[in-house]
Design a protein around this motif. Structure first.
Motif, short mmCIF file in Angstrom:
data_model
loop_
_atom_site.label_atom_id
_atom_site.label_comp_id
_atom_site.label_asym_id
_atom_site.label_seq_id
_atom_site.Cartn_x
_atom_site.Cartn_y
_atom_site.Cartn_z
N ASN A 243 0.85 -1.19 0.00
CA ASN A 243 0.00 0.00 0.00
C ASN A 243 0.88 1.25 0.00
O ASN A 243 2.07 1.17 0.32
N SER B 174 -10.22 9.55 -4.37
CA SER B 174 -10.88 8.26 -4.52
C SER B 174 -12.04 8.37 -5.49
O SER B 174 -12.63 9.44 -5.67
N GLY C 177 -19.47 2.38 -1.73
CA GLY C 177 -18.15 2.46 -1.11
C GLY C 177 -17.26 3.41 -1.88
O GLY C 177 -17.70 4.06 -2.83
N ARG D 270 -5.05 2.88 -3.75
CA ARG D 270 -5.28 1.44 -3.72
C ARG D 270 -5.40 0.87 -5.13
O ARG D 270 -4.96 -0.25 -5.42
N ASP E 297 -13.33 0.34 -0.41
CA ASP E 297 -13.37 0.63 1.00
C ASP E 297 -14.83 0.88 1.39
O ASP E 297 -15.48 1.74 0.81
N THR E 298 -15.35 0.13 2.33
CA THR E 298 -16.75 0.36 2.73
C THR E 298 -16.84 0.96 4.13
O THR E 298 -17.91 1.09 4.69
N GLU E 299 -15.67 1.32 4.68
CA GLU E 299 -15.67 1.84 6.05
C GLU E 299 -16.12 3.28 6.14
O GLU E 299 -16.61 3.73 7.17
#
Lengths: 432, 432
Positions: free
Chosen positions: A148, B155, B167, B173, B188-190
């Motif tokens: 990463n 993103s 997400g 990434r 990323d789903t956070e």
């Protein structure tokens, strides 16, 4: 009971992010705070510490021994680690550094060698650098070898073989460029690297002005040392703005809202102590005119009006100047204009409110002389307040005294003294 | 002379960035400001306007007709455009919107429909969205078709076919992922999307707490509406922090440092006018005790000390509370603790300074009674100041009144009134 504690612990360590936990700790009185901190899982402690205010963090750090510290600090970025170490006693710093491997120690020592409030103190050393003569395709393949990329990597930094800064390669541009193009053809050379000694507030100004996410830091020879990211700059901006607000009330911007009674009492006592001295200064001015007051008691009734109007007018000028200096709008070129504007605006308001207040005073006490005296005193005190409010912060700054901290005290003492002196002095003259 | 002007124009339009020009304009008195603005190249005007403070921008905008406006505003992002249009009269907004093509108009009207100080007012509509079931390789090829990506694109946003947020896909990434993986596997789903109605200060808290660069904005159904970027959030943070500082002096955070004399005079007159009313309130309290003062003139000398010590102590509590509320640390759970702490700390200092001040007063006037009176009055005024300083901002907030703006005035009036009343009242009792 332990059932409830277990549940709290589950919520703390399962549902909340480290920054949420830090916020919760900052919003808790001391006893709950210690309780909560003990429930935080060891593996999150380091992350949580990073988000805590200086005051609170220093307290928790002081509870740990060097071994525990070293363990917690393992995953820290070099700038955060340096920030944190700077709060510890020198012996503890050495102990912690001794537990690190050579490369990590070197990085931290590098950052530690710069003052905390400069670009050097803000920077990370986790840069990804590329050479100008390779192709975009090679860069892409090089990046893919990473598991990463460092957080907040919005651009790669282009350096020559002597590690000197040449330009930046925004990764958004990387994504839309022809893979066969070279880095040199695609890179951005418009961004000026930040000198390592630049004060942090100047760094913040650059980030705000050019909407930066990260920026390279170089030494005097142009050699790349690291990079600064917006998250750390936001902290500087917040602290900087908080600083003026808190300082004007004699508070520290890192002040823990939930500091214990004893600590709060001691800190506040200092500020009250300074005020006792200034209050007696004003009182001694009044004391010079005891006879006049005995003769005309209405003077005692009206004198606080003259002092407070001067204080209000002066504070407005002072606050505007402190903000103007902080954001870099006020400089030698425009002080004359500002002084002139403040003087004229306050003088006009001085005349206006002299009429209002003296009208009310005459109506109240049925005495034309008192109206004349208060009108003159108001104009004197307000215009002087505008001059002091404009020039004082500049003078203090020249003397390396924080205008936000000392400005208000000095200004209000001045407006009290001048207010009482002019009002009671003129009264003594007219009633004699 | 025109030679010098030409040179300035060359520097302005060649060497300086739009944000530098904006800073220069903000740091210039009105006449130079207009002169400089007229030298700015038409093609940079729009960019410069974006970086100007509200006050100054409104002025320059008012000088332009709808056609000129529409031309300048062509390249604006929708959030900046909406911000700017909100400062214009409704008729001009309509005229400008009429000159736009349908798609642009729709975007702007969308953002205009949300209040300026909410997530909706902050957001841009320039999102890049991808579906969860495509491969990373396809995403990369899709991106390569763009000539450039929107600024601050850290993103991509993953949505389903109903445009609902699923997400985010950080582009760092994207660069290190296996090209054959699907978006769903890598995304990323956070990150929680931001509700469109969230107040802007809450948005800022989220950005600070989670170190975000950009974040998606959704409506109640979870449909993606746009994204917010850190550059706009930094402005919110700066304004927010400036707001408390400036409001406490009765100034506006958008106040133009170089506002002309007339405008400054009018704005300041309002604040001075409020203070005249409060000053006469305090004076009327003193007026109740004219006889006592005539009898013991030392009271007139010492009474400002009692009032000002109360004001200083109360201001410290008030400032701490205003900051605590602004950063979300103070809530129903911990007010009791805070009130208790403030009361105890101030009461202890009250006793300490009661001793100091009464000692000095006795030494000065050789009168034990006056020492007793001032000691009691100080303890009363300081402890009351701590209670008012703690509770007042909370009460004002409940009433939807800005604590930073009104808190100081009300607090200082209270400490003046209570200071004079307790000191002169007690004196009347003891000397009667």
């Amino acid at each position: 009971d332990s059932g409830a504690l277990k549940q709290v612990s589950r919520i703390l360590n399962g549902g909340l992010s480290p920054s949420d936990i830090a916020h919760l700790l900052e919003s808790s009185p001391p006893r709950q705070r210690t309780l909560l901190w003990n429930l935080v899982d060891k593996k999150y402690e380091g992350d949580v510490l990073q988000y805590l205010g200086d005051d609170i963090r220093a307290y928790f750090l002081s509870q740990l021994n060097a071994q525990e510290l070293a363990h917690i600090l393992e995953d820290f970025e070099s700038d955060d680690l340096a920030d944190l170490l700077q709060q510890l006693p020198d012996t503890v710093i050495q102990e912690v550094l001794n537990t690190m491997d050579d490369q990590d120690r070197q990085r931290v020592e590098e950052v530690l060698s710069y003052p905390e409030d400069t670009a050097g103190g803000l920077m990370n050393t986790d840069t990804i650098t590329v050479r100008p003569d390779i192709s975009i395709d090679v860069v892409l393949r090089y990046l893919r070898r990473h598991r990463n990329l460092p957080t907040m990597t919005d651009s790669l930094i282009v350096v020559n073989r002597r590690d000197e800064f040449i330009g930046t390669l925004p990764i958004t541009r990387l994504l839309v460029s022809n893979p066969t193009a070279t880095v040199r053809e695609v890179m951005d050379t418009e961004i000026e690297p930040i000198p390592v000694g630049l004060p942090d507030t100047k760094v913040a100004t650059l980030f705000e002005r050019y909407d930066l996410i990260s920026a390279p830091v170089v030494d005097e020879q142009g050699k790349l040392l690291g990079r600064i990211t917006i998250d750390d700059v936001v902290d500087v901006i917040r602290d900087d703005a908080d600083h003026s607000l808190m300082s004007m009330a004699g508070l520290d911007e890192d002040e823990d809202t939930f500091a214990p009674v004893w600590k709060t009492t001691r800190r506040r006592a200092v500020w009250l102590g300074i005020n006792v001295v200034t209050a007696f200064t004003s009182a001694s001015v009044i004391g010079m005119f005891e006879e006049t007051i005995q003769q005309v008691v209405a003077l005692a009734v009206l004198m606080p009006i003259v002092a407070s109007m001067g204080g209000i007018a002066g504070s407005q000028t002072l606050t505007l100047m402190i903000r103007g200096i902080a954001v870099g709008q006020v400089s030698g070129d425009n002080i004359k204009w500002l002084l002139n504007r403040e003087f004229l605006a306050t003088a006009m308001n001085g005349v206006l409110f002299a009429l209002v207040v003296s009208g009310a005073a005459v109506a109240w006490f049925g005495d034309l002389t008192i109206g004349l005296v208060i009108a003159l005193a108001l104009v004197i005190n307000l215009t002087l307040a505008s001059v002091v409010g404009t020039l004082l912060p500049l003078v203090l700054k020249k003397l390396n005294i924080d205008p936000a901290l000392a400005g208000g005290v000095i200004l209000l003492t001045t407006t009290d003294v001048v207010g009482f002196l002019s009002f009671l002095g003129l009264a003594t003259y007219f009633y004699a």
